[in-house]
Motif scaffolding. Structure first.
Motif, PDB file in Angstrom:
ATOM      1  N   ILE A 182       0.850  -1.194   0.000  1.00 16.11           N
ATOM      2  CA  ILE A 182       0.000   0.000   0.000  1.00 16.11           C
ATOM      3  C   ILE A 182       0.883   1.240   0.000  1.00 16.11           C
ATOM      4  CG2 ILE A 182      -1.836   1.259   1.188  1.00 16.11           C
ATOM      5  CD1 ILE A 182      -2.813  -1.319   2.359  1.00 16.11           C
ATOM      6  N   ASN A 183       1.126   1.778  -1.196  1.00 14.17           N
ATOM      7  CA  ASN A 183       1.874   3.023  -1.314  1.00 14.17           C
ATOM      8  C   ASN A 183       0.888   4.190  -1.334  1.00 14.17           C
ATOM      9  OD1 ASN A 183       0.740   2.832  -3.866  1.00 14.17           O
ATOM     10  ND2 ASN A 183       2.641   2.113  -4.818  1.00 14.17           N
ATOM     11  N   GLU A 184       1.400   5.391  -1.590  1.00 12.88           N
ATOM     12  CA  GLU A 184       0.541   6.574  -1.543  1.00 12.88           C
ATOM     13  C   GLU A 184      -0.526   6.549  -2.638  1.00 12.88           C
ATOM     14  OE1 GLU A 184       0.553   9.065   0.928  1.00 12.88           O
ATOM     15  OE2 GLU A 184       1.653   7.357   1.735  1.00 12.88           O
ATOM     16  N   GLU A 185      -0.176   6.039  -3.822  1.00 18.93           N
ATOM     17  CA  GLU A 185      -1.151   5.992  -4.921  1.00 18.93           C
ATOM     18  C   GLU A 185      -2.304   5.055  -4.588  1.00 18.93           C
ATOM     19  OE1 GLU A 185       2.081   5.697  -5.233  1.00 18.93           O
ATOM     20  OE2 GLU A 185       2.558   7.610  -6.244  1.00 18.93           O
ATOM     21  N   ARG A 186      -1.963   3.877  -4.074  1.00 17.19           N
ATOM     22  CA  ARG A 186      -3.020   2.923  -3.727  1.00 17.19           C
ATOM     23  C   ARG A 186      -3.860   3.442  -2.566  1.00 17.19           C
ATOM     24  NH1 ARG A 186      -2.068  -3.578  -2.939  1.00 17.19           N
ATOM     25  NH2 ARG A 186      -4.030  -4.085  -1.890  1.00 17.19           N
ATOM     26  N   ARG A 187      -3.217   4.099  -1.617  1.00 16.99           N
ATOM     27  CA  ARG A 187      -3.948   4.635  -0.468  1.00 16.99           C
ATOM     28  C   ARG A 187      -4.947   5.701  -0.912  1.00 16.99           C
ATOM     29  NH1 ARG A 187      -3.421   8.548   3.646  1.00 16.99           N
ATOM     30  NH2 ARG A 187      -1.723   9.580   2.542  1.00 16.99           N
ATOM     31  N   LYS A 188      -4.524   6.598  -1.804  1.00 11.12           N
ATOM     32  CA  LYS A 188      -5.421   7.638  -2.289  1.00 11.12           C
ATOM     33  C   LYS A 188      -6.547   7.045  -3.135  1.00 11.12           C
ATOM     34  CE  LYS A 188      -1.881  11.249  -2.230  1.00 11.12           C
ATOM     35  NZ  LYS A 188      -1.026  12.150  -3.045  1.00 11.12           N
ATOM     36  N   GLY A 189      -6.222   5.990  -3.910  1.00  8.88           N
ATOM     37  CA  GLY A 189      -7.259   5.331  -4.695  1.00  8.88           C
ATOM     38  C   GLY A 189      -8.312   4.686  -3.818  1.00  8.88           C
ATOM     39  N   ASN A 190      -7.873   4.030  -2.743  1.00 11.10           N
ATOM     40  CA  ASN A 190      -8.825   3.430  -1.796  1.00 11.10           C
ATOM     41  C   ASN A 190      -9.697   4.495  -1.140  1.00 11.10           C
ATOM     42  OD1 ASN A 190      -7.898   0.833  -2.275  1.00 11.10           O
ATOM     43  ND2 ASN A 190      -6.487   0.847  -0.545  1.00 11.10           N
ATOM     44  N   ARG A 191      -9.091   5.605  -0.819  1.00  8.86           N
ATOM     45  CA  ARG A 191      -9.842   6.693  -0.205  1.00  8.86           C
ATOM     46  C   ARG A 191     -10.933   7.198  -1.134  1.00  8.86           C
ATOM     47  NH1 ARG A 191      -7.443  12.741   0.887  1.00  8.86           N
ATOM     48  NH2 ARG A 191      -9.373  13.688   1.601  1.00  8.86           N
ATOM     49  N   LYS A 192     -10.598   7.348  -2.424  1.00  8.08           N
ATOM     50  CA  LYS A 192     -11.582   7.826  -3.398  1.00  8.08           C
ATOM     51  C   LYS A 192     -12.728   6.825  -3.546  1.00  8.08           C
ATOM     52  CE  LYS A 192     -13.016  10.540  -6.798  1.00  8.08           C
ATOM     53  NZ  LYS A 192     -14.150   9.742  -7.287  1.00  8.08           N
ATOM     54  N   LEU A 193     -12.403   5.532  -3.601  1.00 11.05           N
ATOM     55  CA  LEU A 193     -13.449   4.521  -3.750  1.00 11.05           C
ATOM     56  C   LEU A 193     -14.375   4.492  -2.539  1.00 11.05           C
ATOM     57  CD1 LEU A 193     -11.333   1.589  -5.268  1.00 11.05           C
ATOM     58  CD2 LEU A 193     -13.080   2.942  -6.445  1.00 11.05           C
ATOM     59  N   LEU A 194     -13.810   4.630  -1.342  1.00 12.19           N
ATOM     60  CA  LEU A 194     -14.638   4.610  -0.140  1.00 12.19           C
ATOM     61  C   LEU A 194     -15.497   5.861  -0.030  1.00 12.19           C
ATOM     62  CD1 LEU A 194     -12.111   3.126   2.447  1.00 12.19           C
ATOM     63  CD2 LEU A 194     -14.119   2.008   1.475  1.00 12.19           C
ATOM     64  N   GLU A 195     -14.963   6.993  -0.452  1.00  7.64           N
ATOM     65  CA  GLU A 195     -15.754   8.222  -0.436  1.00  7.64           C
ATOM     66  C   GLU A 195     -16.919   8.126  -1.412  1.00  7.64           C
ATOM     67  OE1 GLU A 195     -13.032  11.350  -1.257  1.00  7.64           O
ATOM     68  OE2 GLU A 195     -12.385  11.562   0.839  1.00  7.64           O
ATOM     69  N   ASP A 196     -16.665   7.560  -2.588  1.00  9.59           N
ATOM     70  CA  ASP A 196     -17.751   7.380  -3.555  1.00  9.59           C
ATOM     71  C   ASP A 196     -18.806   6.424  -3.020  1.00  9.59           C
ATOM     72  OD1 ASP A 196     -16.432   9.092  -5.259  1.00  9.59           O
ATOM     73  OD2 ASP A 196     -15.537   7.497  -6.481  1.00  9.59           O
ATOM     74  N   LEU A 197     -18.346   5.375  -2.334  1.00  3.50           N
ATOM     75  CA  LEU A 197     -19.284   4.419  -1.754  1.00  3.50           C
ATOM     76  C   LEU A 197     -20.121   5.075  -0.672  1.00  3.50           C
ATOM     77  CD1 LEU A 197     -20.320   1.483  -1.483  1.00  3.50           C
ATOM     78  CD2 LEU A 197     -18.456   1.089   0.146  1.00  3.50           C
ATOM     79  N   LEU A 198     -19.488   5.888   0.162  1.00  6.22           N
ATOM     80  CA  LEU A 198     -20.204   6.588   1.218  1.00  6.22           C
ATOM     81  C   LEU A 198     -21.203   7.585   0.645  1.00  6.22           C
ATOM     82  CD1 LEU A 198     -20.571   7.259   4.222  1.00  6.22           C
ATOM     83  CD2 LEU A 198     -18.686   8.893   3.998  1.00  6.22           C
ATOM     84  N   ASP A 199     -20.796   8.297  -0.419  1.00  8.16           N
ATOM     85  CA  ASP A 199     -21.696   9.258  -1.041  1.00  8.16           C
ATOM     86  C   ASP A 199     -22.912   8.574  -1.654  1.00  8.16           C
ATOM     87  OD1 ASP A 199     -20.066  11.375  -0.369  1.00  8.16           O
ATOM     88  OD2 ASP A 199     -18.898  11.255  -2.211  1.00  8.16           O
ATOM     89  N   SER A 200     -22.674   7.459  -2.335  1.00  4.87           N
ATOM     90  CA  SER A 200     -23.796   6.754  -2.960  1.00  4.87           C
ATOM     91  C   SER A 200     -24.745   6.178  -1.916  1.00  4.87           C
ATOM     92  CB  SER A 200     -23.279   5.631  -3.870  1.00  4.87           C
ATOM     93  OG  SER A 200     -22.580   4.662  -3.115  1.00  4.87           O
ATOM     94  N   ASP A 201     -24.177   5.688  -0.804  1.00  3.31           N
ATOM     95  CA  ASP A 201     -25.018   5.156   0.269  1.00  3.31           C
ATOM     96  C   ASP A 201     -25.839   6.261   0.921  1.00  3.31           C
ATOM     97  OD1 ASP A 201     -24.050   2.646  -0.172  1.00  3.31           O
ATOM     98  OD2 ASP A 201     -22.478   2.773   1.358  1.00  3.31           O
ATOM     99  N   SER A 202     -25.217   7.446   1.082  1.00  2.00           N
ATOM    100  CA  SER A 202     -25.938   8.566   1.698  1.00  2.00           C
ATOM    101  C   SER A 202     -27.100   9.001   0.828  1.00  2.00           C
ATOM    102  CB  SER A 202     -24.974   9.730   1.932  1.00  2.00           C
ATOM    103  OG  SER A 202     -23.931   9.354   2.790  1.00  2.00           O
ATOM    104  N   GLU A 203     -26.861   9.080  -0.490  1.00  2.00           N
ATOM    105  CA  GLU A 203     -27.924   9.483  -1.398  1.00  2.00           C
ATOM    106  C   GLU A 203     -29.041   8.458  -1.417  1.00  2.00           C
ATOM    107  OE1 GLU A 203     -26.119  10.101  -5.150  1.00  2.00           O
ATOM    108  OE2 GLU A 203     -24.918  11.821  -4.508  1.00  2.00           O
ATOM    109  N   THR A 204     -28.662   7.167  -1.397  1.00  2.00           N
ATOM    110  CA  THR A 204     -29.671   6.119  -1.423  1.00  2.00           C
ATOM    111  C   THR A 204     -30.529   6.147  -0.163  1.00  2.00           C
ATOM    112  OG1 THR A 204     -28.215   4.734  -2.751  1.00  2.00           O
ATOM    113  CG2 THR A 204     -30.024   3.638  -1.595  1.00  2.00           C
ATOM    114  N   SER A 205     -29.847   6.323   1.003  1.00  2.00           N
ATOM    115  CA  SER A 205     -30.603   6.335   2.256  1.00  2.00           C
ATOM    116  C   SER A 205     -31.506   7.550   2.355  1.00  2.00           C
ATOM    117  CB  SER A 205     -29.628   6.302   3.435  1.00  2.00           C
ATOM    118  OG  SER A 205     -28.790   7.435   3.408  1.00  2.00           O
ATOM    119  N   GLU A 206     -31.054   8.707   1.834  1.00  2.00           N
ATOM    120  CA  GLU A 206     -31.876   9.910   1.893  1.00  2.00           C
ATOM    121  C   GLU A 206     -33.092   9.800   0.978  1.00  2.00           C
ATOM    122  OE1 GLU A 206     -29.337  13.163   1.047  1.00  2.00           O
ATOM    123  OE2 GLU A 206     -28.300  13.089   2.973  1.00  2.00           O
TER     124      GLU A 206
END
Length: 520
Positions: free
Chosen positions: A491-515
Motif C-alpha cells: 500500500i503506497n501513496e497511490e493505492r492509499r489515495k485510490g482506496n480513499r476515493k473509492l470509499l468516499e464514492d461508496l459513502l456518497d452513494s449510500d448517503s444518497e440512497t438512504s436519503e
C-alpha cells in the motif's frame, strides 16, 4: 355522467394521495463537500480522543522501564521467577487481545456506542489491579503467584480498554484525512503519556535508593544494615505513591474520552450477511496480504525497540554507571519523542508513510552503536538519548497511522464484510504484546545466565556485557529485518489515495440512497 363524475373523483383522489410523497421527495441532497464537512472533527474532539490513549502508554512505559528492575531489586525475586512473570503475563495479555477483539466486534450498539461500554466498565478494575502490581506482599511464599495473577489481570483489563479504543479510530469519522489527523493527535498524547509514566515513576522512585552510601567508619556494620532496610522500605512506598498518581490520571483520561468523543455508527452498505465467527474473522484478516506484511514488519521493529526499552534502565544503571541519572535520561528520551511527533506527521504527509518508516527506524541505529561503543560519559548519554527519542516517536506514530490504511484496503476488497475493525487492531496488538513478553523473558533469563545478583548495587562484568548486547546489536538486527519485510508492503501513496476515493464514492452513494429511500 355518473361514470364521468366517478372518474373525476377517482382522479382527484389519486392526485391527493400522490401530492404528499412528491413533496417529501423534493428533498435537497447535500453535495459531497457538505457531507464530508459533517465528518470534520474539531480540535477539541481530537484532543479528547487523543487523551484516551494516554493510560495505555503511561502504564506501559512505567511497566516497560521499571517492572523488571522492581521485581529484581525491590520485590527481590529470583531472575528466573521474574522471567516467568514477565513472559507469562505478556503471553496471557497477547491471548486476550484477539478474544476481546472478537467480543467487541460482536457487541451490540448501545446508547453510548459499541466501544464505550468496554472502556468504561474496564477502567475501575484496571486501576485496582495496576496498583496491586506495585505492592510488595508481606509474605515470601506465594509472592510469585501474587505478581503473576495481578499482572495478568491488569493486562486483561487494559486490553478491554485499549482494543475498543484503538478500533474507535474507525468510528470517530469516515474521512481518511480526519482519521490521520486524529491519529497524529493521539500519538502525540501517547508519547506524552510515556513521558508522564517515565517522569512520575522515575522521579518519585529515583529519589530513593536501595543502595546506601558506605559509612566512613568501616566498623559501623549495624548502621549500614539499618540504612539499607529503611531505604528499601522507602523505595517500596515510592513505588506505591507513583502507582497511585498514575491510577488517578488513568481515571481522568477515561472520563475525558467518554465525555468528549461521540462514537459514530458504521457507514456503508448493510447486508444481511451474518457476523463472522472467531475462526472466520481470523482467517479473513490473516489472508489479507498487506495486513500480514505490515504486522510482521512492525513485529520485528517493535521487538527491537522493546528490547531496548526493557533493558535501558538496567543498562544505564549497571553498564554506564549513571545510577543517579537514569530516570532523567529516560525522561529526555520521551520528551524528545513527544516534541518530534508533529514533525514526523508532516514528514509522512509530505514524503509518504513507507519512506517515513525507513527514515524513522534507521535513525536510531547509529546512536545504538554509539552508546555501547564509547566510554561511559554522562553528557554523551544525554545527547544520544535526545537523538534516540526521534526514532521512538516514529515507532509510536507510524504503525498506528498505517493500520487504518490496511482496514480501508480490506473494505474496498471485501465490501460485504462488516464489524471487522476491532479484529484488525486486536490481532496487531496481540503480536506486538507477544513480542514484548518474549523480549522481557529473554532479557531476564539472559541476565540470570550472566550472573545477575538480585538486590546488589554492583554486578559482574558479564552482566554489563549482556546489557550492551541487549540494547544494541540484537535490536539493530531486528529493526533491519523488519524494514526488509516492510519493503514488500504494497500500500503506497497511490493505492492509499485510490482506496480513499473509492470509499468516499461508496459513502456518497449510500448517503444518497438512504436519503431518497427515507423520503419515499
Amino acid at each position: 355522467m355518473a361514470r364521468g363524475e366517478g372518474a373525476e373523483q377517482y382522479t382527484a383522489t389519486l392526485l391527493a394521495t400522490t401530492v404528499k410523497p412528491m413533496k417529501t421527495e423534493i428533498k435537497v441532497v447535500k453535495p459531497k463537500e457538505q457531507r464530508r464537512d459533517t465528518q470534520k472533527l474539531s480540535v477539541w474532539r481530537k484532543l479528547c480522543y487523543a487523551i484516551g490513549g494516554a493510560p495505555y502508554q503511561i502504564t506501559g512505559s512505567a511497566l516497560g522501564f521499571f517492572l523488571q528492575m522492581y521485581l529484581l531489586d525491590v520485590a527481590r525475586l529470583d531472575p528466573s521467577h521474574a522471567s516467568i512473570i514477565l513472559f507469562a503475563g505478556r503471553a496471557w495479555d497477547a491471548i486476550t487481545d484477539p478474544t476481546v477483539g472478537f467480543l467487541v466486534s460482536r457487541s451490540k450498539w448501545t446508547s453510548i456506542g459499541r466501544m464505550m461500554p468496554w472502556i468504561l466498565c474496564s477502567t475501575p478494575f484496571a486501576v485496582l489491579t495496576y496498583f496491586l502490581i506495585w505492592y510488595v506482599p508481606p509474605f515470601e511464599e506465594g509472592k510469585v503467584i501474587w505478581y503473576l495473577v495481578f499482572y495478568c489481570l491488569f493486562q486483561s483489563m487494559l486490553t478491554c480498554f485499549h482494543v475498543p479504543y484503538s478500533a474507535l479510530t474507525m468510528f470517530i469519522s469516515s474521512d481518511q484525512k480526519e482519521r490521520d489527523s486524529a491519529t497524529a493527535y493521539r500519538m502525540t498524547v501517547e508519547v506524552l503519556g510515556t513521558v508522564l509514566g517515565t517522569a512520575i515513576q522515575g522521579q518519585i522512585v529515583g529519589r530513593v535508593s536501595s543502595c546506601p552510601t558506605e559509612p566512613e567508619n568501616s566498623n559501623s556494620t549495624n548502621i549500614t544494615v539499618n540504612t539499607t532496610i529503611v531505604s528499601l522500605e522507602d523505595t517500596k512506598r515510592a513505588y506505591l505513591l507513583a502507582s497511585g498518581v498514575i491510577c488517578i490520571i488513568y481515571v481522568v483520561c477515561a472520563a475525558v474520552l467518554f465525555l468528549g468523543v461521540k462514537e459514530q455508527k458504521e457507514s456503508g452498505c448493510k447486508t444481511s450477511t451474518p457476523p463472522l465467527t472467531f475462526c472466520q474473522g481470523l482467517w479473513v484478516i490473516m489472508s489479507h496480504g498487506p495486513y500480514v506484511k505490515l504486522v510482521i514488519g512492525f513485529l520485528f521493529t517493535s521487538l527491537g525497540f522493546m528490547l531496548l526499552e526493557g533493558n535501558f534502565a538496567l543498562f544505564i544503571t549497571h553498564a554506564l554507571g549513571h545510577r543517579k541519572d537514569f530516570q532523567n535520561i529516560l525522561l529526555v528520551i520521551m520528551v524528545s519523542g513527544t516534541l518530534t511527533i508533529p514533525w514526523w506527521q508532516w514528514f509522512l504527509t509530505r514524503f509518504g508513510k513507507k519512506t517515513a518508516t525507513y527514515c524513522g527506524m534507521l535513525w536510531a541505529v547509529p546512536f545504538m552503536i554509539l552508546i555501547v561503543s564509547i566510554q561511559s560519559h554522562l553528557v554523551i548519554s544525554y545527547l544520544v538519548s535526545v537523538a534516540a527519542g526521534v526514532s521512538v516517536a516514529a515507532a509510536f506514530l507510524l504503525p498506528w497511522s498505517m493500520l487504518p490504511d490496511v482496514v480501508d484496503d480490506f473494505k474496498v476488497q471485501n465490501p460485504d464484510v462488516h464489524g471487522h475493525e476491532a479484529l484488525f487492531y486486536s490481532f496487531y496488538v496481540f503480536f506486538i504484546k507477544f513480542a514484548s513478553g518474549l523480549s522481557l523473558g529473554i532479557s531476564t533469563l539472559s541476565l540470570k545466565f550472566a550472573g545477575y545478583e538480585t538486590g546488589k548495587c554492583s554486578q559482574p562484568e558479564a552482566v554489563s556485557l549482556t546489557l550492551k548486547v541487549l540494547v544494541s546489536p540484537v535490536p539493530i538486527v531486528l529493526i533491519v529485518v523488519g524494514l526488509l519485510v516492510i519493503m514488500t508492503y504494497p500500500i503506497n501513496e497511490e493505492r492509499r489515495k485510490g482506496n480513499r476515493k473509492l470509499l468516499e464514492d461508496l459513502l456518497d452513494s449510500d448517503s444518497e440512497t438512504s436519503e431518497l429511500g427515507s423520503s419515499v
